[in-house]
Design an enzyme around this catalytic site. Structure first.
Site, PDB file in Angstrom:
ATOM      1  N   GLY A 154      39.729 123.981  63.980  1.00  0.00           N
ATOM      2  CA  GLY A 154      39.574 124.854  62.984  1.00  0.00           C
ATOM      3  C   GLY A 154      39.486 126.213  63.787  1.00  0.00           C
TER       4      GLY A 154
ATOM      5  N   ASN B 195      45.506 117.351  61.834  1.00  0.00           N
ATOM      6  CA  ASN B 195      44.185 117.046  60.992  1.00  0.00           C
ATOM      7  C   ASN B 195      43.123 116.264  61.426  1.00  0.00           C
ATOM      8  OD1 ASN B 195      42.514 116.242  58.858  1.00  0.00           O
ATOM      9  ND2 ASN B 195      43.881 114.941  57.828  1.00  0.00           N
TER      10      ASN B 195
ATOM     11  N   TYR C  76      27.978 117.416  51.811  1.00  0.00           N
ATOM     12  CA  TYR C  76      28.285 118.355  52.911  1.00  0.00           C
ATOM     13  C   TYR C  76      26.702 118.194  53.872  1.00  0.00           C
ATOM     14  CZ  TYR C  76      28.665 122.901  55.486  1.00  0.00           C
ATOM     15  OH  TYR C  76      28.812 123.730  56.457  1.00  0.00           O
TER      16      TYR C  76
ATOM     17  N   ALA D 285      25.026 115.471  54.057  1.00  0.00           N
ATOM     18  CA  ALA D 285      25.280 114.364  54.626  1.00  0.00           C
ATOM     19  C   ALA D 285      25.976 114.316  55.862  1.00  0.00           C
ATOM     20  CB  ALA D 285      25.772 113.223  53.593  1.00  0.00           C
TER      21      ALA D 285
HETATM   22  P1  NDP Z   1      36.418 128.590  57.303  1.00  0.00           P
HETATM   23  O1  NDP Z   1      36.645 127.930  55.897  1.00  0.00           O
HETATM   24  O2  NDP Z   1      36.588 129.911  57.193  1.00  0.00           O
HETATM   25  O3  NDP Z   1      37.568 127.920  58.071  1.00  0.00           O
HETATM   26  C1  NDP Z   1      37.710 126.458  58.308  1.00  0.00           C
HETATM   27  C2  NDP Z   1      38.531 126.359  59.563  1.00  0.00           C
HETATM   28  O4  NDP Z   1      38.620 124.852  59.742  1.00  0.00           O
HETATM   29  C3  NDP Z   1      40.140 126.699  59.555  1.00  0.00           C
HETATM   30  O5  NDP Z   1      40.376 126.903  60.703  1.00  0.00           O
HETATM   31  C4  NDP Z   1      40.858 125.422  58.924  1.00  0.00           C
HETATM   32  O6  NDP Z   1      42.169 125.550  59.387  1.00  0.00           O
HETATM   33  C5  NDP Z   1      39.948 124.244  59.650  1.00  0.00           C
HETATM   34  N1  NDP Z   1      40.118 123.097  58.962  1.00  0.00           N
HETATM   35  C6  NDP Z   1      39.954 122.633  57.691  1.00  0.00           C
HETATM   36  N2  NDP Z   1      40.051 121.193  57.643  1.00  0.00           N
HETATM   37  C7  NDP Z   1      40.499 120.960  58.701  1.00  0.00           C
HETATM   38  C8  NDP Z   1      41.094 119.788  59.227  1.00  0.00           C
HETATM   39  N3  NDP Z   1      41.139 118.688  58.364  1.00  0.00           N
HETATM   40  N4  NDP Z   1      41.733 119.746  60.566  1.00  0.00           N
HETATM   41  C9  NDP Z   1      41.600 120.723  61.201  1.00  0.00           C
HETATM   42  N5  NDP Z   1      41.410 122.068  60.864  1.00  0.00           N
HETATM   43  C10 NDP Z   1      40.709 122.027  59.637  1.00  0.00           C
HETATM   44  O7  NDP Z   1      34.902 127.908  57.908  1.00  0.00           O
HETATM   45  P2  NDP Z   1      34.040 128.512  58.731  1.00  0.00           P
HETATM   46  O8  NDP Z   1      34.491 129.357  59.788  1.00  0.00           O
HETATM   47  O9  NDP Z   1      33.032 129.105  57.697  1.00  0.00           O
HETATM   48  O10 NDP Z   1      33.127 127.381  59.246  1.00  0.00           O
HETATM   49  C11 NDP Z   1      33.245 126.823  60.472  1.00  0.00           C
HETATM   50  C12 NDP Z   1      32.281 125.598  60.744  1.00  0.00           C
HETATM   51  O11 NDP Z   1      31.086 126.116  60.606  1.00  0.00           O
HETATM   52  C13 NDP Z   1      32.500 124.637  59.662  1.00  0.00           C
HETATM   53  O12 NDP Z   1      32.137 123.186  60.309  1.00  0.00           O
HETATM   54  C14 NDP Z   1      31.197 124.875  58.786  1.00  0.00           C
HETATM   55  O13 NDP Z   1      30.993 123.885  58.058  1.00  0.00           O
HETATM   56  C15 NDP Z   1      30.292 125.450  59.577  1.00  0.00           C
HETATM   57  N6  NDP Z   1      29.275 126.359  58.992  1.00  0.00           N
HETATM   58  C16 NDP Z   1      29.754 127.510  58.388  1.00  0.00           C
HETATM   59  C17 NDP Z   1      28.804 128.091  57.479  1.00  0.00           C
HETATM   60  C18 NDP Z   1      29.254 129.374  56.973  1.00  0.00           C
HETATM   61  O14 NDP Z   1      28.106 130.215  56.556  1.00  0.00           O
HETATM   62  N7  NDP Z   1      30.481 130.032  57.111  1.00  0.00           N
HETATM   63  C19 NDP Z   1      27.172 127.758  57.559  1.00  0.00           C
HETATM   64  C20 NDP Z   1      26.909 126.719  58.264  1.00  0.00           C
HETATM   65  C21 NDP Z   1      28.097 125.772  59.014  1.00  0.00           C
HETATM   66  P3  NDP Z   1      43.360 126.028  58.365  1.00  0.00           P
HETATM   67  O15 NDP Z   1      43.185 127.411  58.489  1.00  0.00           O
HETATM   68  O16 NDP Z   1      44.510 125.504  59.185  1.00  0.00           O
HETATM   69  O17 NDP Z   1      43.155 125.599  56.912  1.00  0.00           O
END
Ligand code: NDP
Length: 247
Positions: free
Chosen positions: A12, A63, A155, A157
């Site tokens: 991601g 994915n 989320y 969980a």
């Molecule tokens: P964003 O929504 O900004 O980005 C999500 C990223 O994950 C994108 O690069 C997306 O790719 C990728 N992604 C989503 N689904 C898949 C999949 N099935 N396979 C591969 N890649 C995938 O999220 P954030 O940067 O905010 O969050 C990053 C991590 O940090 C997450 O795990 C989130 O739960 C965690 N987090 C975030 C917080 C926040 O406040 N932002 C707080 C706590 C935790 P694409 O661009 O191709 O869609």
């Protein structure tokens, strides 16, 4: 801190926290495999930022919820770069709703990406990394996985599951010199949190002692420390990076 000669996979990494982690690791001399789900344009932007640091980098569409795709990706990365030393399980999604309105798909999809996706990546690199007898894994959890949150049963969980997975894997892999830690961000400005209403954001802000929302770089800096040799004696931990929100 230097990571020259190391290869990292960041899942991601096309946007948000993952993109910031990819750039931070590259700034420390690390080669980076950039995973994304569908947003190739954003993945290429990350690729350009990473390459600007003079390291090797490539993008990989997969994915994380699909084991076959993940296994094909990690095999290809090891083929392309020769080895894989740092794994950042960052890919994540939300699908918020109150329990009363949350459907099964909403629960399953969040568990599949956030928890099973982390397991899929860890499973696919288990054999090579154990053989290598060195490596670092960082899994992105959340303060919501520690404290829970209204409208985020799915989320919370998934992110609590990530903590259990992290601690168990840390115990299993320690004898092979592989450290496994989690980072639990609070509220960080990204596309994920941009979906939330102004009212919710204001309320969150009131509960952050440091008085500001987190930046993606705040998380990337914590990750960089944990993957570095300066953290060589730290494993099985959850580093909360939240401006004091969960105190
Ligand atoms: P964003 O929504 O900004 O980005 C999500 C990223 O994950 C994108 O690069 C997306 O790719 C990728 N992604 C989503 N689904 C898949 C999949 N099935 N396979 C591969 N890649 C995938 O999220 P954030 O940067 O905010 O969050 C990053 C991590 O940090 C997450 O795990 C989130 O739960 C965690 N987090 C975030 C917080 C926040 O406040 N932002 C707080 C706590 C935790 P694409 O661009 O191709 O869609």
């Amino acid at each position: 801190m230097k990571l020259n000669g190391k290869v990292a996979l960041v899942t991601g990494a096309s946007r948000g926290i993952g993109a910031a982690i990819a750039s931070k690791l590259a700034s420390l001399g690390c080669d980076v495999a950039i995973n994304y789900a569908g947003n190739i344009q954003k993945a290429e932007e990350t690729l350009n930022s990473v390459k600007a640091y003079g390291v090797n980098a490539q993008i990989y569409q997969a994915n994380v919820a699909n084991y076959e795709e993940v296994e094909a990706m990690t095999k290809q990365i090891i083929k392309d770069f020769g080895h894989l030393d740092i794994i950042i399980n960052n890919a994540g999604i939300t699908s918020d709703n109150l329990m009363m309105r949350m459907d099964q798909d909403s629960f399953d999809s969040v568990i599949d990406v956030n928890l099973k996706g982390t397991w899929n990546v860890c499973k696919s690199i288990t054999r090579p990394i154990l053989k290598q007898r060195s490596g670092v894994i960082i899994n992105l959890s959340s303060v919501v996985g520690i404290n829970g949150n209204v409208g985020q049963v799915n989320y919370a969980a998934s992110k609590a599951g990530v903590i259990g997975l992290t601690k168990s894997l840390a115990k299993e892999f320690a004898s092979r010199n592989i450290r496994v830690n989690a980072v639990a961000p609070g509220y960080v400005k990204s596309d994920m949190t941009a979906k939330l209403s102004e009212e919710i954001t204001e309320k969150v802000l009131e509960n952050i002692p440091l008085g500001q929302l987190g930046e993606v770089e705040d998380i990337a800096n914590a990750v960089a420390f944990l993957v570095s040799d300066e953290a060589r004696y730290i494993t099985g931990q959850v580093l909360v990076v939240d401006g004091g929100m969960a105190i």
